[in-house]
Scaffold this active site. Structure first.
Site, short mmCIF file in Angstrom:
data_model
loop_
_atom_site.label_atom_id
_atom_site.label_comp_id
_atom_site.label_asym_id
_atom_site.label_seq_id
_atom_site.Cartn_x
_atom_site.Cartn_y
_atom_site.Cartn_z
N TYR A 22 -10.39 -57.28 -22.39
CA TYR A 22 -9.81 -56.10 -23.68
C TYR A 22 -10.44 -56.32 -24.80
CZ TYR A 22 -7.27 -54.72 -20.24
OH TYR A 22 -6.61 -53.57 -18.53
N HIS A 100 -12.61 -45.65 -22.62
CA HIS A 100 -11.74 -46.99 -21.97
C HIS A 100 -12.66 -48.16 -22.55
CE1 HIS A 100 -9.11 -44.41 -19.41
NE2 HIS A 100 -10.53 -43.60 -19.49
#
Ligand code: CA2
Length: 149
Positions: A22, A100
């Site tokens: 991430y 995302h």
């Protein structure tokens, strides 16, 4: 023009763990940078994060009453489970872009399905924090052209 940016569960942990998936930036930094980007695009973003499905739905419902032009949402894990979140988005009828950080289609099979994608204008996945910038630019262009600007 005001755009509501909604982040779902566990995204408040960004920058603290799993940077290989991430990235290293905190959500606060990503959202601050997006606010600056918004100014250059000639719009204004307001941001919201919650770990609770019902709170996310309340916020989506308030977006209409609050006269937001559109929504950018990273629904986190609820992407793959929440019919209620999808119903809220289709219910308010505001143009919505799904974001995302990771490429959900290149990850575990359970992340490949999104309940949100069919009610969104489009989905951006796999470009890290830059995905929010892409989403903002695309949503602004979509709304301007829809409104004949
Ligand atoms: O790639 C994305 O943006 C996701 O929406 C992130 C969700 C995941 O469930 C989706 O499949 C894809 C998870 C967010 C969790 O974020 C964390 C950040 C740091 C440490 C732990 C979790």
């Amino acid at each position: 023009m005001r755009i509501l940016v909604i982040n779902g569960p566990n995204l408040n942990l960004l920058g603290t763990r799993e940077p290989e998936i991430y990235g290293a930036k905190t959500l606060e930094t990503i959202m601050q940078e997006l606010c600056i980007e918004a100014t250059t695009l000639g719009c204004k973003v307001e941001t919201y994060q919650s770990n609770h499905e019902g709170d996310l739905i309340d916020q989506i419902q308030r977006a209409r009453a609050g006269s937001f032009a559109g929504i950018i949402i990273n629904p986190g894990g609820y992407t793959h489970t929440s019919i209620a979140l999808r119903d809220a988005i289709s219910g308010v009828g505001l143009a919505t872009v799904e974001v995302h950080l990771s490429n959900i289609h290149a990850r575990e099979e359970f992340r490949h399905n999104s309940y949100i994608a069919p009610v969104a204008i489009g989905q951006i996945a796999g470009f890290g924090p830059y995905g929010y910038t892409m989403a903002l630019s695309a949503l602004k262009k979509y709304l301007d052209s829809r409104d004949g600007k």
